[in-house]
Write a protein that holds these residues in place. Structure first.
Motif, PDB file in Angstrom:
ATOM      1  N   GLN A   1     -33.388  14.200   4.987  1.00 32.32           N
ATOM      2  CA  GLN A   1     -32.187  14.080   5.811  1.00 32.32           C
ATOM      3  C   GLN A   1     -31.921  15.372   6.585  1.00 32.32           C
ATOM      4  O   GLN A   1     -31.485  15.341   7.743  1.00 32.32           O
ATOM      5  N   CYS A   2     -32.202  16.487   5.957  1.00 30.59           N
ATOM      6  CA  CYS A   2     -32.055  17.782   6.624  1.00 30.59           C
ATOM      7  C   CYS A   2     -32.965  17.857   7.852  1.00 30.59           C
ATOM      8  O   CYS A   2     -32.527  18.251   8.940  1.00 30.59           O
ATOM      9  N   ILE A   3     -34.221  17.462   7.699  1.00 27.23           N
ATOM     10  CA  ILE A   3     -35.172  17.502   8.815  1.00 27.23           C
ATOM     11  C   ILE A   3     -34.767  16.514   9.905  1.00 27.23           C
ATOM     12  O   ILE A   3     -34.855  16.813  11.106  1.00 27.23           O
ATOM     13  N   GLN A   4     -34.299  15.349   9.507  1.00 25.97           N
ATOM     14  CA  GLN A   4     -33.832  14.369  10.496  1.00 25.97           C
ATOM     15  C   GLN A   4     -32.683  14.937  11.324  1.00 25.97           C
ATOM     16  O   GLN A   4     -32.643  14.787  12.555  1.00 25.97           O
ATOM     17  N   TYR A   5     -31.761  15.619  10.661  1.00 22.09           N
ATOM     18  CA  TYR A   5     -30.624  16.204  11.374  1.00 22.09           C
ATOM     19  C   TYR A   5     -31.080  17.321  12.310  1.00 22.09           C
ATOM     20  O   TYR A   5     -30.614  17.424  13.451  1.00 22.09           O
ATOM     21  N   LEU A   6     -32.009  18.160  11.852  1.00 23.42           N
ATOM     22  CA  LEU A   6     -32.509  19.244  12.698  1.00 23.42           C
ATOM     23  C   LEU A   6     -33.177  18.692  13.959  1.00 23.42           C
ATOM     24  O   LEU A   6     -32.972  19.208  15.062  1.00 23.42           O
ATOM     25  N   PHE A   7     -33.962  17.639  13.801  1.00 25.53           N
ATOM     26  CA  PHE A   7     -34.592  17.038  14.980  1.00 25.53           C
ATOM     27  C   PHE A   7     -33.541  16.452  15.917  1.00 25.53           C
ATOM     28  O   PHE A   7     -33.658  16.555  17.144  1.00 25.53           O
ATOM     29  N   ASN A   8     -32.509  15.856  15.369  1.00 22.62           N
ATOM     30  CA  ASN A   8     -31.464  15.287  16.221  1.00 22.62           C
ATOM     31  C   ASN A   8     -30.690  16.366  16.973  1.00 22.62           C
ATOM     32  O   ASN A   8     -30.172  16.119  18.068  1.00 22.62           O
ATOM     33  N   LEU A   9     -30.604  17.565  16.386  1.00 31.12           N
ATOM     34  CA  LEU A   9     -29.941  18.665  17.089  1.00 31.12           C
ATOM     35  C   LEU A   9     -30.699  19.057  18.353  1.00 31.12           C
ATOM     36  O   LEU A   9     -30.099  19.459  19.347  1.00 31.12           O
TER      37      LEU A   9
ATOM     38  N   GLU B   1     -35.743  27.854  14.753  1.00 30.40           N
ATOM     39  CA  GLU B   1     -35.548  28.685  15.944  1.00 30.40           C
ATOM     40  C   GLU B   1     -34.965  27.869  17.095  1.00 30.40           C
ATOM     41  O   GLU B   1     -34.118  28.360  17.850  1.00 30.40           O
ATOM     42  N   GLU B   2     -35.417  26.634  17.248  1.00 32.16           N
ATOM     43  CA  GLU B   2     -34.882  25.772  18.306  1.00 32.16           C
ATOM     44  C   GLU B   2     -33.456  25.337  17.984  1.00 32.16           C
ATOM     45  O   GLU B   2     -32.586  25.318  18.857  1.00 32.16           O
ATOM     46  N   ALA B   3     -33.202  24.996  16.727  1.00 34.77           N
ATOM     47  CA  ALA B   3     -31.874  24.514  16.338  1.00 34.77           C
ATOM     48  C   ALA B   3     -30.820  25.608  16.449  1.00 34.77           C
ATOM     49  O   ALA B   3     -29.654  25.331  16.757  1.00 34.77           O
ATOM     50  N   VAL B   4     -31.222  26.853  16.211  1.00 33.22           N
ATOM     51  CA  VAL B   4     -30.283  27.975  16.307  1.00 33.22           C
ATOM     52  C   VAL B   4     -29.712  28.097  17.718  1.00 33.22           C
ATOM     53  O   VAL B   4     -28.583  28.555  17.911  1.00 33.22           O
ATOM     54  N   LYS B   5     -30.465  27.650  18.702  1.00 34.37           N
ATOM     55  CA  LYS B   5     -30.026  27.748  20.097  1.00 34.37           C
ATOM     56  C   LYS B   5     -28.965  26.702  20.448  1.00 34.37           C
ATOM     57  O   LYS B   5     -28.338  26.788  21.503  1.00 34.37           O
ATOM     58  N   VAL B   6     -28.776  25.719  19.566  1.00 33.39           N
ATOM     59  CA  VAL B   6     -27.860  24.607  19.852  1.00 33.39           C
ATOM     60  C   VAL B   6     -26.518  24.859  19.180  1.00 33.39           C
ATOM     61  O   VAL B   6     -26.460  25.029  17.959  1.00 33.39           O
ATOM     62  N   PRO B   7     -25.410  24.903  19.936  1.00 32.74           N
ATOM     63  CA  PRO B   7     -24.094  25.066  19.298  1.00 32.74           C
ATOM     64  C   PRO B   7     -23.714  23.800  18.542  1.00 32.74           C
ATOM     65  O   PRO B   7     -23.860  22.692  19.050  1.00 32.74           O
ATOM     66  N   VAL B   8     -23.276  23.966  17.310  1.00 28.71           N
ATOM     67  CA  VAL B   8     -22.867  22.809  16.505  1.00 28.71           C
ATOM     68  C   VAL B   8     -21.466  23.040  15.963  1.00 28.71           C
ATOM     69  O   VAL B   8     -21.038  24.175  15.755  1.00 28.71           O
TER      70      VAL B   8
END
Length: 348
Positions: A29-37, A89-96
């Motif tokens: 679920q963690c990986i699924q969420y990261l990809f969705n980000l 690294e990619e997810a860090v660039k996305v504001p959540v």
């Protein structure tokens, strides 16, 4: 990314192709969420249900092929592997958005249950910590690359005389000057940007980082073949390039980068910081950035810790000087020291 080493694992086991990965529900679920980000990169949304299906494996494989340039994607994300690091690294660039009412587990790797909000909240906290660490590293890098020279970029005749007196044992002033001449031209230990003259040694960076950057950064992390090989030449073609190389390595591993360069008028290796009288390599680098006097002080500290080098300097044993100062693969260092010394003596 060095910052990942400062945080606990976000996933506890591998995720991806069945038979190759454990696929624990919370990890999936963690990986699924990261990809969705990072959905703009992927083009489709994954169900965040904790189940590893064909769509998730396809998503992982496509990411590895398109973004990481894997020739043969394995469709697996390991907790400390390249795919996971890149995804972070990619997810860090996305504001959540945070979940202010959600209680976050006391440490990041335990979700407690498979609740979607809990997983997302935990990942968001992890990413926030990552952003803070990345920003801290950016500031540290900026400070490291900032010139702090107080203007004392040259040594005087008196400085060299005092150095010879301090070393004692009848060591000639011109022997000390010869080392400075061979290592940096003998004029200054600073480059045009008022930063110390440095030379980055990628085989040492490889050693201190345990080879983890060999594939991603082959110019920074490579096996030793010969002195001043092609990677060394590329990294140190001039001082602008040398400091660019240092900046890149410093962003990956600060301590390893500083220990893997030679510094200043006498080109003392960073890993010798304790012999030079400093508690950390950070203190060593900071001091050598200030003035040539500190660079001379480091040289004297290094020499004083090596009785064999002191004896060689006293006896004018150029081979022993080269071996004890420059290592066993010293090339023609002995003849260059001899030539520099004799040239200085000829000016008397």
């Amino acid at each position: 990314m060095k910052s990942l080493q400062g945080l606990p694992r976000l996933i506890s086991a591998s995720v991806g192709a069945p038979g190759k990965a454990r696929n624990l529900p919370a990890d999936v679920q963690c990986i699924q969420y990261l990809f969705n980000l990072i959905i703009p990169k992927m083009g489709f949304t994954l169900a965040e249900n904790g189940k590893c299906d064909g769509q998730l494996v396809q998503c992982i494989s496509q990411y590895q092929f398109r973004h990481l340039k894997y020739a043969h994607p394995d469709g697996v994300i390991d907790p400390t592997g390249r795919t996971f690091n890149s995804l972070i690294e990619e997810a860090v660039k996305v504001p959540v958005k945070a979940f202010p009412t959600m209680r976050i587990p006391s440490f990041l790797n335990v979700f407690g249950n498979n609740n979607g909000d809990a997983v997302q909240a935990t990942v968001n906290v992890y990413l926030d910590r990552m952003r803070a660490m990345v920003e801290a590293e950016r500031r540290n890098r900026q400070l490291m690359l900032q010139a702090t020279c107080d203007g004392g970029m040259m040594l005087t005749e008196s400085d060299f005389q005092n150095a010879a007196t301090q070393l004692g044992s009848g060591i000639s002033v011109n022997i000390i000057k010869a080392f400075a001449t061979v290592e940096s031209g003998g004029r200054s230990g600073f480059g045009p940007a008022k930063l110390p003259v440095i030379a980055f040694e990628g085989h040492l960076f490889r050693k201190y980082t345990k080879h983890i950057y060999d594939q991603a950064h082959p110019l920074l992390s490579y096996p030793y073949v010969k002195k001043a090989g092609p990677q060394w030449q590329a990294n140190n073609k001039d001082q602008t390039k040398a400091w660019e190389t240092m900046a890149t390595a410093f962003a990956l591993d600060q301590e390893a980068a500083l220990m893997s360069a030679s510094w200043g008028m006498f080109q003392i290796m960073g890993f010798n910081y304790t012999s030079c009288g400093y508690k950390t390599v950070f203190e060593f680098a900071a001091a050598l950035k200030i003035n040539a006097g500190n660079q001379l002080k480091a040289f004297l500290g290094f020499c004083s810790k090596s009785p064999a080098l002191i004896k060689a300097m006293k006896d004018k044993d150029y081979v022993a000087m080269a071996r004890n100062y420059n290592g066993k693969d010293y090339g023609d260092y002995d003849s260059r020291i001899k030539k520099a010394y004799e040239a200085l003596e000829g000016k008397k």
